[in-house]
Design an enzyme around this catalytic site. Structure first.
Site, PDB file in Angstrom:
ATOM      1  N   ARG A  55       9.727   8.279  16.350  1.00  0.00           N
ATOM      2  CA  ARG A  55       9.480   7.515  15.126  1.00  0.00           C
ATOM      3  C   ARG A  55      10.755   7.370  14.306  1.00  0.00           C
ATOM      4  O   ARG A  55      10.988   6.358  13.648  1.00  0.00           O
ATOM      5  CB  ARG A  55       8.361   8.173  14.317  1.00  0.00           C
ATOM      6  N   ASN A  86       4.983   6.469   3.171  1.00  0.00           N
ATOM      7  CA  ASN A  86       5.747   6.230   4.395  1.00  0.00           C
ATOM      8  C   ASN A  86       6.874   7.228   4.530  1.00  0.00           C
ATOM      9  O   ASN A  86       7.430   7.699   3.528  1.00  0.00           O
ATOM     10  CB  ASN A  86       6.298   4.798   4.416  1.00  0.00           C
ATOM     11  N   HIS A 103       4.845  12.072   1.243  1.00  0.00           N
ATOM     12  CA  HIS A 103       4.534  12.694   2.528  1.00  0.00           C
ATOM     13  C   HIS A 103       5.789  13.054   3.299  1.00  0.00           C
ATOM     14  O   HIS A 103       5.737  13.250   4.519  1.00  0.00           O
ATOM     15  CB  HIS A 103       3.643  11.758   3.351  1.00  0.00           C
ATOM     16  N   CYS A 111      13.620  24.094   7.264  1.00  0.00           N
ATOM     17  CA  CYS A 111      13.508  25.358   8.005  1.00  0.00           C
ATOM     18  C   CYS A 111      12.185  26.018   7.648  1.00  0.00           C
ATOM     19  O   CYS A 111      11.920  26.312   6.461  1.00  0.00           O
ATOM     20  CB  CYS A 111      14.668  26.289   7.635  1.00  0.00           C
ATOM     21  N   GLY A 169      -0.408  -2.219   1.142  1.00  0.00           N
ATOM     22  CA  GLY A 169      -0.418  -1.877   2.569  1.00  0.00           C
ATOM     23  C   GLY A 169      -0.890  -0.478   2.871  1.00  0.00           C
ATOM     24  O   GLY A 169      -0.306   0.205   3.718  1.00  0.00           O
ATOM     25  N   THR A 170      -1.955  -0.039   2.169  1.00  0.00           N
ATOM     26  CA  THR A 170      -2.510   1.273   2.506  1.00  0.00           C
ATOM     27  C   THR A 170      -4.031   1.178   2.654  1.00  0.00           C
ATOM     28  O   THR A 170      -4.698   0.516   1.873  1.00  0.00           O
ATOM     29  CB  THR A 170      -2.120   2.346   1.461  1.00  0.00           C
ATOM     30  N   SER A 171      -4.539   1.901   3.649  1.00  0.00           N
ATOM     31  CA  SER A 171      -5.978   1.813   3.966  1.00  0.00           C
ATOM     32  C   SER A 171      -6.807   2.680   3.031  1.00  0.00           C
ATOM     33  O   SER A 171      -8.040   2.669   3.074  1.00  0.00           O
ATOM     34  CB  SER A 171      -6.207   2.256   5.416  1.00  0.00           C
ATOM     35  N   LEU A 196      -3.687  -6.757   3.775  1.00  0.00           N
ATOM     36  CA  LEU A 196      -4.175  -7.791   4.715  1.00  0.00           C
ATOM     37  C   LEU A 196      -5.675  -7.990   4.583  1.00  0.00           C
ATOM     38  O   LEU A 196      -6.191  -9.071   4.820  1.00  0.00           O
ATOM     39  CB  LEU A 196      -3.905  -7.330   6.167  1.00  0.00           C
ATOM     40  N   ALA A 213       2.150  -8.602   3.528  1.00  0.00           N
ATOM     41  CA  ALA A 213       2.975  -8.113   2.422  1.00  0.00           C
ATOM     42  C   ALA A 213       4.212  -8.977   2.193  1.00  0.00           C
ATOM     43  O   ALA A 213       4.626  -9.173   1.035  1.00  0.00           O
ATOM     44  CB  ALA A 213       3.387  -6.669   2.704  1.00  0.00           C
TER      45      ALA A 213
HETATM   46  C1  BV8 Z   1      -3.869  17.819   1.062  1.00  0.00           C
HETATM   47  C2  BV8 Z   1       2.923  12.213   7.198  1.00  0.00           C
HETATM   48  C3  BV8 Z   1      -4.442  19.787  -0.058  1.00  0.00           C
HETATM   49  C4  BV8 Z   1       2.719  12.391   8.650  1.00  0.00           C
HETATM   50  C5  BV8 Z   1       0.706  11.849   6.414  1.00  0.00           C
HETATM   51  C6  BV8 Z   1     -12.098  15.051   3.429  1.00  0.00           C
HETATM   52  C7  BV8 Z   1     -12.160  14.202   2.343  1.00  0.00           C
HETATM   53  C8  BV8 Z   1     -11.031  13.956   1.572  1.00  0.00           C
HETATM   54  C9  BV8 Z   1      -9.820  14.546   1.888  1.00  0.00           C
HETATM   55  C10 BV8 Z   1      -9.762  15.365   2.986  1.00  0.00           C
HETATM   56  C11 BV8 Z   1     -10.889  15.636   3.752  1.00  0.00           C
HETATM   57  N1  BV8 Z   1     -10.526  16.467   4.744  1.00  0.00           N
HETATM   58  C12 BV8 Z   1      -9.187  16.756   4.620  1.00  0.00           C
HETATM   59  C13 BV8 Z   1      -8.733  16.094   3.551  1.00  0.00           C
HETATM   60  C14 BV8 Z   1      -7.373  16.102   3.030  1.00  0.00           C
HETATM   61  C15 BV8 Z   1      -6.477  15.221   3.883  1.00  0.00           C
HETATM   62  C16 BV8 Z   1      -7.057  13.834   4.056  1.00  0.00           C
HETATM   63  O1  BV8 Z   1      -7.018  13.038   3.159  1.00  0.00           O
HETATM   64  N2  BV8 Z   1      -7.599  13.589   5.256  1.00  0.00           N
HETATM   65  C17 BV8 Z   1      -8.200  12.297   5.510  1.00  0.00           C
HETATM   66  C18 BV8 Z   1      -7.850  11.872   6.935  1.00  0.00           C
HETATM   67  C19 BV8 Z   1      -9.679  12.421   5.306  1.00  0.00           C
HETATM   68  N3  BV8 Z   1      -5.250  15.125   3.141  1.00  0.00           N
HETATM   69  C20 BV8 Z   1      -4.308  16.043   3.320  1.00  0.00           C
HETATM   70  O2  BV8 Z   1      -4.367  16.932   4.147  1.00  0.00           O
HETATM   71  C21 BV8 Z   1      -3.131  15.966   2.375  1.00  0.00           C
HETATM   72  N4  BV8 Z   1      -2.930  17.248   1.787  1.00  0.00           N
HETATM   73  O3  BV8 Z   1      -4.935  17.345   0.820  1.00  0.00           O
HETATM   74  O4  BV8 Z   1      -3.465  19.030   0.631  1.00  0.00           O
HETATM   75  C22 BV8 Z   1      -3.795  21.025  -0.460  1.00  0.00           C
HETATM   76  C23 BV8 Z   1      -4.049  21.528  -1.722  1.00  0.00           C
HETATM   77  C24 BV8 Z   1      -3.465  22.687  -2.085  1.00  0.00           C
HETATM   78  C25 BV8 Z   1      -2.606  23.336  -1.223  1.00  0.00           C
HETATM   79  C26 BV8 Z   1      -2.334  22.825   0.045  1.00  0.00           C
HETATM   80  C27 BV8 Z   1      -2.937  21.652   0.433  1.00  0.00           C
HETATM   81  C28 BV8 Z   1      -1.858  15.606   3.090  1.00  0.00           C
HETATM   82  C29 BV8 Z   1      -1.961  14.249   3.688  1.00  0.00           C
HETATM   83  C30 BV8 Z   1      -0.613  13.834   4.228  1.00  0.00           C
HETATM   84  C31 BV8 Z   1      -0.705  13.682   5.727  1.00  0.00           C
HETATM   85  N5  BV8 Z   1       0.538  13.116   6.202  1.00  0.00           N
HETATM   86  N6  BV8 Z   1       1.883  11.338   6.758  1.00  0.00           N
HETATM   87  C32 BV8 Z   1       3.407  11.283   9.371  1.00  0.00           C
HETATM   88  O5  BV8 Z   1       3.564  10.179   8.818  1.00  0.00           O
HETATM   89  O6  BV8 Z   1       3.754  11.552  10.517  1.00  0.00           O
HETATM   90  S1  BV8 Z   1      -0.583  10.792   6.216  1.00  0.00           S
HETATM   91  C33 BV8 Z   1      -0.180   9.372   7.069  1.00  0.00           C
HETATM   92  O7  BV8 Z   1      -1.361   8.665   7.303  1.00  0.00           O
HETATM   93  C34 BV8 Z   1       0.667   8.423   6.273  1.00  0.00           C
HETATM   94  O8  BV8 Z   1       1.630   9.068   5.496  1.00  0.00           O
HETATM   95  C35 BV8 Z   1      -0.329   7.700   5.456  1.00  0.00           C
HETATM   96  O9  BV8 Z   1      -0.621   8.379   4.296  1.00  0.00           O
HETATM   97  C36 BV8 Z   1      -1.526   7.754   6.331  1.00  0.00           C
HETATM   98  C37 BV8 Z   1      -1.651   6.401   6.918  1.00  0.00           C
HETATM   99  O10 BV8 Z   1      -2.215   5.681   5.865  1.00  0.00           O
HETATM  100  P1  BV8 Z   1      -1.676   4.260   5.456  1.00  0.00           P
HETATM  101  O11 BV8 Z   1      -0.279   4.364   4.986  1.00  0.00           O
HETATM  102  O12 BV8 Z   1      -2.681   3.719   4.536  1.00  0.00           O
HETATM  103  O13 BV8 Z   1      -1.625   3.473   6.802  1.00  0.00           O
HETATM  104  P2  BV8 Z   1      -2.864   2.956   7.659  1.00  0.00           P
HETATM  105  O14 BV8 Z   1      -2.357   2.689   9.023  1.00  0.00           O
HETATM  106  O15 BV8 Z   1      -4.015   3.880   7.457  1.00  0.00           O
HETATM  107  O16 BV8 Z   1      -3.263   1.580   6.951  1.00  0.00           O
HETATM  108  C38 BV8 Z   1      -2.369   0.492   6.987  1.00  0.00           C
HETATM  109  C39 BV8 Z   1      -2.857  -0.489   5.939  1.00  0.00           C
HETATM  110  O17 BV8 Z   1      -1.918  -1.563   5.865  1.00  0.00           O
HETATM  111  C40 BV8 Z   1      -4.205  -1.106   6.275  1.00  0.00           C
HETATM  112  O18 BV8 Z   1      -5.004  -1.156   5.097  1.00  0.00           O
HETATM  113  C41 BV8 Z   1      -3.843  -2.529   6.731  1.00  0.00           C
HETATM  114  O19 BV8 Z   1      -4.857  -3.463   6.357  1.00  0.00           O
HETATM  115  C42 BV8 Z   1      -2.592  -2.792   5.929  1.00  0.00           C
HETATM  116  N7  BV8 Z   1      -1.657  -3.725   6.572  1.00  0.00           N
HETATM  117  C43 BV8 Z   1      -1.311  -3.779   7.889  1.00  0.00           C
HETATM  118  N8  BV8 Z   1      -0.389  -4.758   8.056  1.00  0.00           N
HETATM  119  C44 BV8 Z   1      -0.135  -5.285   6.827  1.00  0.00           C
HETATM  120  C45 BV8 Z   1      -0.931  -4.624   5.884  1.00  0.00           C
HETATM  121  N9  BV8 Z   1      -0.914  -4.940   4.573  1.00  0.00           N
HETATM  122  C46 BV8 Z   1      -0.084  -5.927   4.180  1.00  0.00           C
HETATM  123  N10 BV8 Z   1       0.725  -6.604   5.033  1.00  0.00           N
HETATM  124  C47 BV8 Z   1       0.716  -6.319   6.353  1.00  0.00           C
HETATM  125  N11 BV8 Z   1       1.515  -6.997   7.184  1.00  0.00           N
END
Ligand code: BV8
Length: 222
Positions: A55, A86, A103, A111, A169-171, A196, A213
């Site tokens: 990546r 991102n 993120h 480390c 651009g976030t889901s 989108l 976007a």
């Molecule tokens: C935390 C780094 C607590 C990695 C990432 C149940 C309910 C609620 C929450 C949770 C739950 N169970 C667990 C949780 C918490 C969890 C979470 O939310 N899980 C989800 C799956 C349910 N969250 C966490 O764990 C977070 N931490 O809660 O900590 C805590 C508290 C105290 C102490 C310790 C901890 C941490 C989350 C971070 C994870 N890391 N990224 C990497 O990138 O390798 S998340 C990763 O996925 C991305 O960073 C991003 O956030 C996510 C992807 O989402 P999007 O960016 O929205 O992308 P996606 O593909 O989904 O959507 C694309 C969008 O673009 C679409 O809408 C599409 O229509 C649109 N699009 C496409 N093309 C275009 C466009 N728009 C415009 N123009 C275009 N051309």
């Protein structure tokens, strides 16, 4: 005008960087829990480094697009806080400064032993020694699922004091990022979603601008 902006993978899609949702929940053929969780890293650090090296190389080859560049222009005329989910650096290369990577970033190495941070080489290897403590416990400086996102105090303050909150651009499926629009609206901001299609949190927005976007963001900025 105080504007808080949250971007997701969709703003980089037209730069050729695949979004997470576009691959049916698989990320480059890997299950998310295998490559974007601390447990996945503990289980197979070599696989996780290989995933992020790929990546990092993709991001290095990609170019910022008109949406990234439009946000940089907006910040010249308004007080903009740019928050991104991102891990690429296309906002910075598109001219934005002080980008908040909630993120983490592909450009950072961390480390796992001493917490030291340094610029990540293009290719990271599990047994690379930490330049500070010497332990072979280096990981990408990325916030994985189950880990606390970075800069949350700054983010909450920006969202609570914004007059406009825009999500681009976030889901809206990953928290706490997905909850920012509702928090902004409750704090009095007007909320705008540029995507989108709809998202899991479209109900939290006063205005929707549907489209790619590179079309919707420059039009919104002017
Ligand atoms: C935390 C780094 C607590 C990695 C990432 C149940 C309910 C609620 C929450 C949770 C739950 N169970 C667990 C949780 C918490 C969890 C979470 O939310 N899980 C989800 C799956 C349910 N969250 C966490 O764990 C977070 N931490 O809660 O900590 C805590 C508290 C105290 C102490 C310790 C901890 C941490 C989350 C971070 C994870 N890391 N990224 C990497 O990138 O390798 S998340 C990763 O996925 C991305 O960073 C991003 O956030 C996510 C992807 O989402 P999007 O960016 O929205 O992308 P996606 O593909 O989904 O959507 C694309 C969008 O673009 C679409 O809408 C599409 O229509 C649109 N699009 C496409 N093309 C275009 C466009 N728009 C415009 N123009 C275009 N051309």
């Amino acid at each position: 005008m105080r504007i808080a902006i949250l971007t997701g993978a969709g703003i980089s899609a037209e730069s050729g960087i695949r979004t997470f949702r576009a691959s049916d929940g698989l990320w480059e053929e890997h299950r998310i829990e295998d490559v974007a969780t601390p447990e996945g890293f503990q289980r197979d650090p070599v696989l996780v480094h290989r995933f992020y090296n790929m990546r990092r190389a993709d991001a290095a080859r990609a170019q910022p697009n008109a949406a990234h560049q439009a946000l940089a222009r907006l910040a010249r005329h308004h007080q903009v806080t740019l928050i991104t989910q991102n891990v690429d650096d296309l906002h910075e290369r598109g001219g934005s400064h002080d980008v908040i990577h909630m993120h983490g970033s592909l450009l950072g190495a961390l480390c796992a032993s001493c917490g030291h941070r340094w610029p990540a080489p293009l290719t990271m290897r599990w047994l690379d020694a930490c330049p500070h403590c010497g332990d072979a416990t280096t990981r990408p400086d990325i916030v994985w699922f189950g880990e606390m996102p970075y800069h949350m105090e700054t983010i909450w303050h920006a969202v609570e004091t914004a007059e406009i909150f825009a999500a681009i651009g976030t889901s809206g499926q990953v928290y706490p990022a997905a909850g920012l629009a509702q928090h902004a609206r409750r704090s009095g901001a007007r909320t705008v979603e540029l995507n989108l299609a709809g998202s899991a949190v479209s109900r939290d927005f006063d205005e929707h601008r549907i489209g790619a976007a590179t079309q919707t963001v420059p039009a919104w900025v002017t």
